[in-house]
Design a protein around this motif. Structure first.
Motif, PDB file in Angstrom:
ATOM      1  N   PRO A 568      -4.081  -3.697   4.086  1.00 61.33           N
ATOM      2  CA  PRO A 568      -4.954  -3.187   4.807  1.00 61.33           C
ATOM      3  C   PRO A 568      -4.808  -1.575   5.048  1.00 61.33           C
ATOM      4  O   PRO A 568      -3.553  -1.124   4.488  1.00 61.33           O
ATOM      5  N   ALA A 569      -5.848  -0.626   5.397  1.00 65.44           N
ATOM      6  CA  ALA A 569      -5.417   0.826   5.455  1.00 65.44           C
ATOM      7  C   ALA A 569      -4.317   0.992   6.728  1.00 65.44           C
ATOM      8  O   ALA A 569      -4.318   0.116   7.455  1.00 65.44           O
ATOM      9  N   SER A 570      -3.315   1.933   6.500  1.00 60.07           N
ATOM     10  CA  SER A 570      -2.517   2.148   7.627  1.00 60.07           C
ATOM     11  C   SER A 570      -2.190   3.566   7.425  1.00 60.07           C
ATOM     12  O   SER A 570      -2.227   4.441   6.610  1.00 60.07           O
ATOM     13  N   ASN A 571      -1.700   4.017   8.746  1.00 56.90           N
ATOM     14  CA  ASN A 571      -1.173   5.432   8.783  1.00 56.90           C
ATOM     15  C   ASN A 571       0.178   5.334   9.728  1.00 56.90           C
ATOM     16  O   ASN A 571       0.273   4.749  10.615  1.00 56.90           O
ATOM     17  N   GLY A 572       1.287   6.073   9.308  1.00 54.78           N
ATOM     18  CA  GLY A 572       2.364   5.781   9.805  1.00 54.78           C
ATOM     19  C   GLY A 572       3.655   6.118   9.007  1.00 54.78           C
ATOM     20  O   GLY A 572       3.549   6.546   7.773  1.00 54.78           O
ATOM     21  N   ILE A 573       4.842   5.726   9.593  1.00 53.80           N
ATOM     22  CA  ILE A 573       6.024   6.028   8.938  1.00 53.80           C
ATOM     23  C   ILE A 573       6.230   4.255   8.226  1.00 53.80           C
ATOM     24  O   ILE A 573       6.166   3.418   8.758  1.00 53.80           O
ATOM     25  N   GLU A 574       7.025   4.596   7.118  1.00 54.08           N
ATOM     26  CA  GLU A 574       7.434   3.475   6.293  1.00 54.08           C
ATOM     27  C   GLU A 574       8.976   3.529   5.783  1.00 54.08           C
ATOM     28  O   GLU A 574       9.145   4.713   5.242  1.00 54.08           O
ATOM     29  N   ILE A 575       9.579   2.669   6.095  1.00 56.14           N
ATOM     30  CA  ILE A 575      11.125   2.571   5.635  1.00 56.14           C
ATOM     31  C   ILE A 575      11.089   1.435   4.693  1.00 56.14           C
ATOM     32  O   ILE A 575      10.973   0.179   5.282  1.00 56.14           O
ATOM     33  N   ASN A 576      11.697   1.627   3.744  1.00 57.55           N
ATOM     34  CA  ASN A 576      12.107   0.543   2.593  1.00 57.55           C
ATOM     35  C   ASN A 576      13.485   0.617   1.985  1.00 57.55           C
ATOM     36  O   ASN A 576      14.022   1.643   1.279  1.00 57.55           O
ATOM     37  N   LEU A 577      14.438  -0.281   2.653  1.00 59.96           N
ATOM     38  CA  LEU A 577      15.879  -0.327   2.122  1.00 59.96           C
ATOM     39  C   LEU A 577      16.090  -1.730   1.339  1.00 59.96           C
ATOM     40  O   LEU A 577      15.849  -2.728   1.556  1.00 59.96           O
ATOM     41  N   THR A 578      16.690  -1.379   0.167  1.00 59.70           N
ATOM     42  CA  THR A 578      17.169  -2.505  -0.745  1.00 59.70           C
ATOM     43  C   THR A 578      18.624  -2.303  -1.169  1.00 59.70           C
ATOM     44  O   THR A 578      19.035  -0.941  -1.340  1.00 59.70           O
TER      45      THR A 578
END
Lengths: 581, 164
Positions: A568-578
């Motif tokens: 879905p559409a979204s607005n905001g902060i995204e953090i991806n740690l691998t």
């Protein structure tokens, strides 16, 4: 108040249970060196002193959601979500054991919302020695092309249909591989693994003639033959249709044979599978047998490659729960015949996925590199590729009356039916101009039936789209580069025209910074002509990578390896740690 | 008492194990482009370095990475004797395009097909590209996730360190 106390008490109990399970697993994991040591001392052959090894990897995906009515962004009640997992695999000689801890607080939008809580999502013990390999617990397996059985894990799509049971692999002689599996499939996660109702049993055998017969080992003609049989069991049930009660079969079998031939630069693979009567929610509970055919012929030599495929799928949805749909408990895997695209607009607006109930398709692809120092190759050579795919409905006739209730339709031939599902033609040129500049040009032409593959709610019918991509990279210092992408999608249907621009700066080997803008300038609705501006910063060191992004993400279809999920559409902060170790 | 036992067992586990930095390669049987079965636990290069690069035909940075390494591969081989295994995680949808693609771009790597991701998961790969460098004893001494233009400089430096 009392209800709130009860709920929190219940949560506490659940949490304690999860902790208890985790402790038990840690105990088992910690005890493994002793078990492995005991095993190695029982072995009369002298063994070199080896240490156990612990491997693993992690992923944490966090998303914060802000309201944004301009793009229809959804904001869940907690206003943020997090998915995380950590895999730990301990290996000592032939013995290995693994556990995966998962956490959904709550799950990221686009993943199954029923995934929740924290706990063990996978656990297994495996012993492999010489020609024998046994796994108990959760495991992933594929028979042949996967048309009879494929269990796999795709964490970025929330897909995990792991089998939970026993797998045995036996190689009695060089060139023969026998596999047997027995178990239930993972269906859900609620602080623990929740398996589906059905039981899956299967066996697969493969013979590589050249490995089996020593005198043929060095021959240019290599031949392999394989066969598989898979059966599912689900306790009986009935379904009422048109005032008639139908008894549904408890046991359903699928089976198939395959052939692989390689002769010098030529290769052929083919598989034919059948499925016995399997009334289920996908096929509207008809009893017609299923059929699947997949063939590929390819030829390649230095600088040139060509490949052609044909696929025919008729009523081949095969799940361990007859009432399941979409991504739930699939036993087999039916890949799309179209190419999986990489550039954003082509990959996410109109991605094609196999129509499980039936389709007939062909595809072809040519790759060629103009030689270095030739008129079209220039100093570094020039790469071009052309890919074409066409998929239609099956050529069928509806039976009418009671026969239609039972078998649904009659298949007339393997050829195309009347309804166009997809046409995909794409052409790519890749050129290194000099040590600093690279350019990649791609053109796509799509005809995409959104009635059959419902990737949009805004238009039902055939979308005709032309997409062009210009991707330029400028490496201005040995470790510094700027990459720019311009993409254009032109269509008179659905949401109209799109444009995308991307600028990415990378400082090798650690840093990257990108800004992306997608603009739906051709939308008939002026309020929806929105700029989707998004930026992200990435840092990599060793096996660890962290990406922090902020901005608007449009609703679309996110695909990996031929499986797609709506996001879905979204607005905001995204953090991806691998990370892995 | 149970807690002490648990802590003791976990401590023993960590003392008795190696992690990926000094771990050998997990044993998974994969096919190469000629249909041969290859046990990844037995990948060797006569005591010289090995690189394992995970990639896919649908992964643009992966192809950029391997196309770039291809330009330097001969030079790296002469200098350090390195051997590159390019392990594709293409599944059944795209795996039949691997050999034609590899030949068309004239990669000289040893290609392995990891169609159900058994090997990539055993190596802790989350997403491609993910590159490992192993020393002559088969121990992972360097790894990197993703590809940025210029990463080949870092790879070269790491390979030269192994030569010393």
């Amino acid at each position: 108040m009392a209800e709130g106390f009860f709920i929190s008490n219940l949560r506490l109990q659940k949490s304690k249970q999860a902790m208890s399970r985790l402790k038990s697993l840690l105990l088992i994991l910690a005890a493994l060196p002793y078990i492995a040591h005991a095993q190695s001392t029982e072995n009369p052959q002298p063994q070199p002193e080896t240490k156990g090894q612990l491997h693993g990897n992690f992923q944490v995906l966090f998303q914060q959601y802000s309201p944004d009515s301009s793009i229809g962004a959804q904001v869940p009640e907690p206003k943020a979500a997090m998915n995380a997992f950590g895999n730990f695999t301990y290996t000592h000689g032939g013995l290995s054991a693994g556990v995966r801890f998962e956490s959904y607080q709550n799950s990221i939008l686009g993943f199954p919302s029923r995934f929740k809580g924290s706990g063990i999502g996978s656990r297994y013990v495996r012993y492999a020695k010489d020609n024998f390999d046994i796994t108990i617990g959760n495991f992933y397996e594929q028979f042949g092309n996967g048309m009879t059985l494929r269990s796999y894990w795709e964490p970025n799509l929330g897909i995990d249909n792991a089998l939970d049971g026993v797998r045995v692999i036996f190689r009695p002689v060089n060139g023969i591989t026998l596999k047997a599996v027995y178990g239930q499939q993972r269906f859900d996660f609620d602080s623990k693994i929740i398996n589906g109702n059905g039981i899956v049993r299967g066996a697969d055998g493969e013979v590589t003639i050249n490995d089996l017969i020593k005198s043929l080992a060095e021959k240019p003609l290599r031949v392999s033959l394989g066969g598989s049989f898979v059966s599912k069991y689900q306790s009986g049930s009935t379904v009422e249709r048109d005032s008639t009660v139908f008894t549904l079969p408890n046991n359903v079998a699928a089976y198939g044979g395959r052939l692989g031939v390689i002769y010098k630069n030529l290769q052929f693979t083919g598989e034919y599978v059948m499925k016995c009567n399997d009334p289920n929610a996908d096929n509207n509970y008809i009893y017609k047998n299923g059929t699947g055919i997949f063939m590929n012929l390819a030829y390649s030599m230095k600088g040139f490659g060509i490949t052609g495929s044909a696929k025919y799928i008729d009523n081949m949805a095969f799940r361990s729960d007859r009432n399941a749909l979409l991504f739930d408990v699939p036993i087999n895997f039916l890949p799309a015949i179209t190419r999986q695209h990489t550039y954003n607009l082509a990959a996410t607006l109109y991605p094609y996925a196999t129509v499980l109930n039936g389709e007939s398709g062909v595809s072809g692809e040519i790759f060629y590199t103009f030689k270095k120092d030739s008129p079209l190759g220039g100093k570094y050579g020039t790469y071009i590729s052309l890919n074409v795919a066409a998929v239609n409905s099956l050529d069928t006739t509806h039976m009418g009356g009671r026969d239609e209730l039972i078998d649904g339709y009659k298949t007339n031939s393997f050829f195309f039916g009347e309804t166009k599902f997809v046409r995909d033609v794409n052409f790519e040129i890749r050129k290194k101009i000099n040590k600093s500049w690279n350019i990649n040009l791609v053109h796509y032409y799509f005809e995409f039936n959104t009635l059959v593959t419902p990737v949009t709610q805004d238009f039902k019918g055939l979308v005709y789209a032309n997409i062009d991509v210009v991707d330029v990279q400028w490496k201005f210092k040995p470790k510094h580069a700027i990459r720019m992408e311009l993409q254009s999608l032109l269509t008179q249907q659905d949401k109209g025209n799109w444009a995308t621009g991307l600028v990415e700066y990378s400082f090798s080997p650690h840093w990257s910074l990108a800004v992306l803008d997608q603009y739906n300038y051709g939308n008939d609705n002026a309020d929806k002509r929105v700029h989707y501006l998004y930026g992200n910063l990435g840092y990599s060191t060793g096996s660890t990578r962290i990406m922090v992004g902020y901005g608007k993400r449009r609703a679309g279809i996110f695909c990996i390896g031929g499986v797609c999920r709506a996001v879905p559409a979204s607005n905001g902060i995204e953090i991806n740690l691998t990370s892995s170790f | 008492m149970k807690k002490i036992l648990l802590l003791g067992l976990i401590a023993t586990l960590f003392l008795s194990m190696n992690t990926r930095q000094t771990a050998s390669i997990p044993s998974i049987v994969l096919k190469d482009l000629d249909g041969n079965s290859i046990d990844t636990g037995k990948l060797t290069n006569d005591g010289k370095p090995i690189m394992i690069c995970f990639w896919a035909t649908w992964c643009s940075p992966c192809k950029k990475e391997l196309n770039t390494y291809a330009e330097y591969y001969e030079e790296w081989k002469e200098e350090t004797g390195v051997k590159i295994y390019a392990v594709t995680i293409d599944d059944q949808r795209t795996v039949n395009s691997v050999k034609p693609y590899v030949n068309s771009v004239s990669w000289d790597y040893d290609i392995l097909l990891d169609v159900n991701k058994s090997f990539s998961q055993a190596m802790g790969v989350n997403m491609p590209p993910h590159t490992f460098i192993l020393d002559g004893k088969g121990e992972v001494i360097w790894q990197h996730v993703g590809y940025n233009a210029g990463d080949e400089e870092e790879v070269h430096e790491q390979l030269l360190k192994l030569k010393q």
